[in-house]
Design a protein around this motif. Sequence first.
Motif, PDB file in Angstrom:
ATOM      1  N   ALA A  31       0.825  -1.204   0.000  1.00  0.00           N
ATOM      2  CA  ALA A  31       0.000   0.000   0.000  1.00  0.00           C
ATOM      3  C   ALA A  31       0.861   1.256   0.000  1.00  0.00           C
ATOM      4  O   ALA A  31       0.360   2.339   0.236  1.00  0.00           O
ATOM      5  CB  ALA A  31      -0.935  -0.010   1.210  1.00  0.00           C
ATOM      6  N   CYS A  54     -10.886   2.636 -10.062  1.00  0.00           N
ATOM      7  CA  CYS A  54     -10.654   1.350  -9.402  1.00  0.00           C
ATOM      8  C   CYS A  54      -9.167   1.241  -9.085  1.00  0.00           C
ATOM      9  O   CYS A  54      -8.330   1.398  -9.972  1.00  0.00           O
ATOM     10  CB  CYS A  54     -11.096   0.214 -10.321  1.00  0.00           C
ATOM     11  SG  CYS A  54     -10.838  -1.434  -9.637  1.00  0.00           S
ATOM     12  N   ASP A  55      -8.836   0.984  -7.820  1.00  0.00           N
ATOM     13  CA  ASP A  55      -7.439   0.981  -7.375  1.00  0.00           C
ATOM     14  C   ASP A  55      -6.917  -0.417  -7.111  1.00  0.00           C
ATOM     15  O   ASP A  55      -7.630  -1.274  -6.591  1.00  0.00           O
ATOM     16  CB  ASP A  55      -7.302   1.803  -6.090  1.00  0.00           C
ATOM     17  CG  ASP A  55      -7.448   3.289  -6.335  1.00  0.00           C
ATOM     18  OD1 ASP A  55      -6.571   3.862  -7.000  1.00  0.00           O
ATOM     19  OD2 ASP A  55      -8.435   3.876  -5.867  1.00  0.00           O
ATOM     20  N   THR A  56      -5.652  -0.611  -7.450  1.00  0.00           N
ATOM     21  CA  THR A  56      -4.973  -1.843  -7.059  1.00  0.00           C
ATOM     22  C   THR A  56      -4.344  -1.698  -5.686  1.00  0.00           C
ATOM     23  O   THR A  56      -4.275  -2.654  -4.923  1.00  0.00           O
ATOM     24  CB  THR A  56      -3.904  -2.256  -8.094  1.00  0.00           C
ATOM     25  OG1 THR A  56      -3.309  -3.493  -7.691  1.00  0.00           O
ATOM     26  CG2 THR A  56      -2.799  -1.201  -8.223  1.00  0.00           C
ATOM     27  N   GLN A  58      -4.346  -0.347  -1.827  1.00  0.00           N
ATOM     28  CA  GLN A  58      -5.364  -0.096  -0.817  1.00  0.00           C
ATOM     29  C   GLN A  58      -4.698   0.476   0.420  1.00  0.00           C
ATOM     30  O   GLN A  58      -3.497   0.335   0.621  1.00  0.00           O
ATOM     31  CB  GLN A  58      -6.104  -1.396  -0.465  1.00  0.00           C
ATOM     32  CG  GLN A  58      -6.753  -2.098  -1.642  1.00  0.00           C
ATOM     33  CD  GLN A  58      -7.883  -1.306  -2.262  1.00  0.00           C
ATOM     34  OE1 GLN A  58      -8.627  -0.616  -1.561  1.00  0.00           O
ATOM     35  NE2 GLN A  58      -8.033  -1.393  -3.576  1.00  0.00           N
ATOM     36  N   ILE A  62      -4.620   5.853   0.026  1.00  0.00           N
ATOM     37  CA  ILE A  62      -5.506   5.762  -1.134  1.00  0.00           C
ATOM     38  C   ILE A  62      -6.904   6.250  -0.761  1.00  0.00           C
ATOM     39  O   ILE A  62      -7.573   6.925  -1.563  1.00  0.00           O
ATOM     40  CB  ILE A  62      -5.558   4.322  -1.670  1.00  0.00           C
ATOM     41  CG1 ILE A  62      -4.164   3.892  -2.160  1.00  0.00           C
ATOM     42  CG2 ILE A  62      -6.558   4.202  -2.810  1.00  0.00           C
ATOM     43  CD1 ILE A  62      -3.630   4.695  -3.316  1.00  0.00           C
ATOM     44  N   ASP A  63      -7.364   5.937   0.454  1.00  0.00           N
ATOM     45  CA  ASP A  63      -8.657   6.447   0.911  1.00  0.00           C
ATOM     46  C   ASP A  63      -8.654   7.975   0.891  1.00  0.00           C
ATOM     47  O   ASP A  63      -9.645   8.614   0.499  1.00  0.00           O
ATOM     48  CB  ASP A  63      -8.949   5.957   2.328  1.00  0.00           C
ATOM     49  CG  ASP A  63      -9.170   4.453   2.400  1.00  0.00           C
ATOM     50  OD1 ASP A  63      -9.483   3.852   1.350  1.00  0.00           O
ATOM     51  OD2 ASP A  63      -9.029   3.881   3.495  1.00  0.00           O
ATOM     52  N   ARG A  66      -8.893   9.345  -2.634  1.00  0.00           N
ATOM     53  CA  ARG A  66     -10.198   9.141  -3.262  1.00  0.00           C
ATOM     54  C   ARG A  66     -11.344   9.848  -2.534  1.00  0.00           C
ATOM     55  O   ARG A  66     -12.499   9.528  -2.742  1.00  0.00           O
ATOM     56  CB  ARG A  66     -10.496   7.648  -3.388  1.00  0.00           C
ATOM     57  CG  ARG A  66      -9.457   6.872  -4.177  1.00  0.00           C
ATOM     58  CD  ARG A  66      -9.272   7.407  -5.580  1.00  0.00           C
ATOM     59  NE  ARG A  66      -8.168   6.745  -6.271  1.00  0.00           N
ATOM     60  CZ  ARG A  66      -7.308   7.353  -7.052  1.00  0.00           C
ATOM     61  NH1 ARG A  66      -7.419   8.656  -7.270  1.00  0.00           N
ATOM     62  NH2 ARG A  66      -6.335   6.689  -7.638  1.00  0.00           N
ATOM     63  N   ARG A  94     -15.620   5.803  -6.383  1.00  0.00           N
ATOM     64  CA  ARG A  94     -14.710   4.673  -6.210  1.00  0.00           C
ATOM     65  C   ARG A  94     -15.441   3.356  -6.441  1.00  0.00           C
ATOM     66  O   ARG A  94     -16.525   3.121  -5.891  1.00  0.00           O
ATOM     67  CB  ARG A  94     -14.112   4.706  -4.804  1.00  0.00           C
ATOM     68  CG  ARG A  94     -12.902   3.811  -4.621  1.00  0.00           C
ATOM     69  CD  ARG A  94     -12.287   4.087  -3.274  1.00  0.00           C
ATOM     70  NE  ARG A  94     -11.088   3.304  -3.054  1.00  0.00           N
ATOM     71  CZ  ARG A  94     -10.389   3.338  -1.922  1.00  0.00           C
ATOM     72  NH1 ARG A  94     -10.774   4.131  -0.936  1.00  0.00           N
ATOM     73  NH2 ARG A  94      -9.306   2.604  -1.786  1.00  0.00           N
ATOM     74  N   ASN A  96     -15.675  -0.457  -5.772  1.00  0.00           N
ATOM     75  CA  ASN A  96     -15.206  -1.501  -4.862  1.00  0.00           C
ATOM     76  C   ASN A  96     -15.058  -2.786  -5.658  1.00  0.00           C
ATOM     77  O   ASN A  96     -16.047  -3.368  -6.113  1.00  0.00           O
ATOM     78  CB  ASN A  96     -16.196  -1.688  -3.713  1.00  0.00           C
ATOM     79  CG  ASN A  96     -16.229  -0.484  -2.794  1.00  0.00           C
ATOM     80  OD1 ASN A  96     -15.194   0.107  -2.507  1.00  0.00           O
ATOM     81  ND2 ASN A  96     -17.418  -0.120  -2.320  1.00  0.00           N
ATOM     82  N   PRO A  99     -10.153  -8.198  -4.455  1.00  0.00           N
ATOM     83  CA  PRO A  99      -8.742  -7.943  -4.163  1.00  0.00           C
ATOM     84  C   PRO A  99      -7.763  -8.577  -5.136  1.00  0.00           C
ATOM     85  O   PRO A  99      -6.659  -8.068  -5.322  1.00  0.00           O
ATOM     86  CB  PRO A  99      -8.568  -8.528  -2.752  1.00  0.00           C
ATOM     87  CG  PRO A  99      -9.633  -9.586  -2.643  1.00  0.00           C
ATOM     88  CD  PRO A  99     -10.786  -9.071  -3.441  1.00  0.00           C
ATOM     89  N   ARG A 104     -10.291  -8.284 -10.268  1.00  0.00           N
ATOM     90  CA  ARG A 104     -10.436  -6.828 -10.243  1.00  0.00           C
ATOM     91  C   ARG A 104     -10.465  -6.269 -11.667  1.00  0.00           C
ATOM     92  O   ARG A 104     -11.258  -5.375 -11.979  1.00  0.00           O
ATOM     93  CB  ARG A 104      -9.293  -6.200  -9.452  1.00  0.00           C
ATOM     94  CG  ARG A 104      -9.415  -4.677  -9.317  1.00  0.00           C
ATOM     95  CD  ARG A 104      -8.413  -4.118  -8.338  1.00  0.00           C
ATOM     96  NE  ARG A 104      -7.047  -4.412  -8.683  1.00  0.00           N
ATOM     97  CZ  ARG A 104      -6.290  -5.312  -8.071  1.00  0.00           C
ATOM     98  NH1 ARG A 104      -6.761  -6.009  -7.056  1.00  0.00           N
ATOM     99  NH2 ARG A 104      -5.041  -5.535  -8.453  1.00  0.00           N
TER     100      ARG A 104
END
Length: 273
Positions: A31, A54-56, A58, A62-63, A66, A94, A96, A99, A104
Amino acid sequence: MPNARLRQMYSAMLRLRILPGRLSPQPKRTAFTVGLEACLVAPTLDLTADDLVCDTLQGPAIDFLRGKSAEQILNPTRRLRSPGTLAECGSATRLNAPPTGPERLWAAIGAAATLKAQSARTDSKDGAVLVCYMRPDDAQPVAWTKALAHVATHKLPLLIVVLPTPKPQGPRSGQMSTLAIRNRIPGMPVDQDDAVAIYRVAQEAIGHARIGGGAALIECVRYSVEGQKTPATDAISTLANYMLPRKVADTRWMESEAKSFARRIGLQLVHPR
């Protein structure tokens, strides 16, 4: 690129660099966002709430990127009287997603197909797009090929941003771009520390996708020459060196941005670069 947008990009990248210094415990390697600021900020800067991301990676950083405020990140149980300090890195919704990498990727493809269908129903000439972050090792080459071929066939409004690997790839840099081109998708390797270049390439790709032109892939790479030591580069200092001679901002403003954000999150000392 407007001066106001350059300043916004610099501030968002700077805040993303500073925030991890206040996180406890420190982010896991998977992360870790330090060094990836240009890749994470520039492609999403102009996205709206109708778009998806969409994020790889986490984690708290990143929160924050976003849409969650720094104060919420650092004090999740505290009730805030104001929205708090935001990264201001676009306002995309975002997505969801699962993982694991292949799941993804296909979740993003499915969401992009939904966006395309919605645009067709409303006869929109400026449809929503999805920006999906991936890493090269999130899926095996066979899985990548199958996914990219599907994306190309259906001309989905999707921008895939491939984050760089931790170590320089030398002559292997640009392999994901080559794979995309083989599957009839524009694939563009871009210097991971050149935020302006990433922004410009992303905006062209996003604009093309909005009008139904289909997907694109940006591969953020660290350029190196085989047999030579890779020079130390940094996205924030690179952007500063672009802005200063153009009088987009001065050093006083840059120092103020760093000190002001550090003060808000309780850091007494911070070096912006």
